[in-house]
Design a protein around this motif. Structure first.
Motif, mmCIF file in Angstrom:
data_model
loop_
_atom_site.group_PDB
_atom_site.id
_atom_site.type_symbol
_atom_site.label_atom_id
_atom_site.label_comp_id
_atom_site.label_asym_id
_atom_site.label_seq_id
_atom_site.Cartn_x
_atom_site.Cartn_y
_atom_site.Cartn_z
ATOM 1 N N VAL A 49 0.859 -1.098 -0.007
ATOM 2 C CA VAL A 49 -0.116 0.175 -0.013
ATOM 3 C C VAL A 49 0.930 1.255 0.128
ATOM 4 O O VAL A 49 2.031 1.176 0.362
ATOM 5 C CB VAL A 49 -0.904 -0.077 1.333
ATOM 6 N N ASP A 50 0.332 2.208 -0.283
ATOM 7 C CA ASP A 50 1.086 3.741 -0.427
ATOM 8 C C ASP A 50 0.452 4.382 1.224
ATOM 9 O O ASP A 50 -0.827 4.433 0.728
ATOM 10 C CB ASP A 50 0.874 4.452 -1.737
ATOM 11 N N VAL A 51 1.107 4.725 1.728
ATOM 12 C CA VAL A 51 0.830 5.299 2.998
ATOM 13 C C VAL A 51 1.198 6.760 3.034
ATOM 14 O O VAL A 51 2.468 7.135 2.929
ATOM 15 C CB VAL A 51 1.325 4.769 4.377
ATOM 16 N N ARG A 52 0.250 7.692 3.104
ATOM 17 C CA ARG A 52 0.285 9.153 3.428
ATOM 18 C C ARG A 52 0.299 9.299 4.615
ATOM 19 O O ARG A 52 -0.975 9.139 5.316
ATOM 20 C CB ARG A 52 -0.442 9.893 2.476
ATOM 21 N N MET A 53 1.343 9.956 5.338
ATOM 22 C CA MET A 53 1.464 10.260 6.822
ATOM 23 C C MET A 53 1.610 11.716 7.084
ATOM 24 O O MET A 53 2.502 12.346 6.549
ATOM 25 C CB MET A 53 2.580 9.561 7.621
ATOM 26 N N VAL A 54 0.899 12.319 7.983
ATOM 27 C CA VAL A 54 0.858 13.607 8.558
ATOM 28 C C VAL A 54 1.942 13.463 9.660
ATOM 29 O O VAL A 54 1.524 13.005 10.735
ATOM 30 C CB VAL A 54 -0.145 14.397 8.690
ATOM 31 N N LEU A 55 3.272 14.042 9.782
ATOM 32 C CA LEU A 55 3.939 13.884 10.946
ATOM 33 C C LEU A 55 3.981 15.195 11.721
ATOM 34 O O LEU A 55 4.296 16.410 10.944
ATOM 35 C CB LEU A 55 5.485 13.576 10.373
ATOM 36 N N ASP A 56 3.905 15.393 12.835
ATOM 37 C CA ASP A 56 4.164 16.444 13.708
ATOM 38 C C ASP A 56 4.330 15.968 15.025
ATOM 39 O O ASP A 56 4.354 14.734 15.460
ATOM 40 C CB ASP A 56 2.688 17.385 13.793
ATOM 41 N N ALA A 57 4.479 17.074 15.948
ATOM 42 C CA ALA A 57 4.844 16.803 17.481
ATOM 43 C C ALA A 57 3.762 15.889 18.117
ATOM 44 O O ALA A 57 4.206 15.359 19.050
ATOM 45 C CB ALA A 57 5.031 18.157 18.131
ATOM 46 N N GLY A 58 2.484 15.910 17.711
ATOM 47 C CA GLY A 58 1.561 15.189 18.216
ATOM 48 C C GLY A 58 1.426 13.871 17.929
ATOM 49 O O GLY A 58 0.764 12.776 18.680
ATOM 50 N N ILE A 59 2.022 13.384 16.977
ATOM 51 C CA ILE A 59 1.778 11.901 16.308
ATOM 52 C C ILE A 59 2.873 11.059 17.110
ATOM 53 O O ILE A 59 4.003 11.193 17.550
ATOM 54 C CB ILE A 59 1.947 11.890 14.975
ATOM 55 N N ILE A 60 2.210 9.968 17.315
ATOM 56 C CA ILE A 60 3.132 8.776 18.172
ATOM 57 C C ILE A 60 3.378 7.767 17.070
ATOM 58 O O ILE A 60 2.685 7.127 16.554
ATOM 59 C CB ILE A 60 2.560 8.138 19.284
ATOM 60 N N ILE A 61 4.903 7.548 16.642
ATOM 61 C CA ILE A 61 5.207 6.471 15.825
ATOM 62 C C ILE A 61 6.195 5.314 16.656
ATOM 63 O O ILE A 61 6.974 6.177 17.423
ATOM 64 C CB ILE A 61 6.060 7.123 14.665
ATOM 65 N N ALA A 62 5.675 4.074 16.378
ATOM 66 C CA ALA A 62 6.621 3.129 17.188
ATOM 67 C C ALA A 62 7.047 2.275 16.012
ATOM 68 O O ALA A 62 6.606 1.997 15.194
ATOM 69 C CB ALA A 62 5.820 2.252 18.042
ATOM 70 N N ALA A 63 8.274 1.661 16.148
ATOM 71 C CA ALA A 63 8.997 1.124 15.116
ATOM 72 C C ALA A 63 9.942 -0.263 16.005
ATOM 73 O O ALA A 63 10.717 0.120 16.833
ATOM 74 C CB ALA A 63 10.090 1.670 14.328
ATOM 75 N N GLU A 64 9.588 -1.334 15.487
ATOM 76 C CA GLU A 64 10.211 -2.368 16.324
ATOM 77 C C GLU A 64 10.829 -3.590 15.341
ATOM 78 O O GLU A 64 10.268 -3.610 14.147
ATOM 79 C CB GLU A 64 9.058 -3.167 17.242
ATOM 80 N N THR A 65 11.541 -4.003 15.452
ATOM 81 C CA THR A 65 12.296 -5.211 14.625
ATOM 82 C C THR A 65 11.386 -6.301 14.345
ATOM 83 O O THR A 65 10.803 -6.635 15.281
ATOM 84 C CB THR A 65 13.675 -5.553 15.061
ATOM 85 N N THR A 66 11.498 -7.061 13.389
ATOM 86 C CA THR A 66 10.819 -8.322 13.033
ATOM 87 C C THR A 66 11.791 -9.223 12.688
ATOM 88 O O THR A 66 12.723 -8.932 12.146
ATOM 89 C CB THR A 66 9.606 -8.217 12.041
#
Length: 114
Positions: A49-66
């Motif tokens: 999928v193509d994902v469009r994301m708005v990034l700002d100070a209020g957004i929470i993003i988590a990334a973990e290895t798989t």
């Protein structure tokens, strides 16, 4: 591959894409800015999928290895774009101060012709 959680969405991104996303989101928050980016990801259903994301100070993003062995979606162009934006944001050059007559101010060192 990294498992990225963004605004109640669970996505799989290549490591480079996930790290570029996190780096840019952090820099935007540090500078009190917001921006929109697009990345190619693997969604919950296993489709790309193509994902469009708005990034700002209020957004929470988590990334973990798989340990998923699926080939990550192609994001070379999107990663380069995010890195360019990040570089421009972090290394912004402030405009040179000018005098009231419009000439650039260079401290005490003015060229003879001024």
């Amino acid at each position: 591959m990294m498992h990225v959680t963004f605004a109640d969405k669970s996505l799989l991104l290549g490591d480079d894409a996930a790290l570029a996303l996190l780096d840019y989101a952090t820099a935007l928050a540090d500078h009190g800015r917001a921006d929109q980016v697009t990345l190619r990801a693997i969604g919950n259903d296993g489709n790309e999928v193509d994902v469009r994301m708005v990034l700002d100070a209020g957004i929470i993003i988590a990334a973990e290895t798989t340990n998923i062995t699926v080939e990550p979606p192609e994001n070379a162009f999107n990663i380069a774009d995010i890195r360019r934006r990040l570089n421009r944001l972090v290394h912004r050059v402030a405009p040179a101060p000018t005098r009231s007559d419009g000439f650039p101010h260079d401290g005490d060192h003015w060229p003879e012709e001024y």
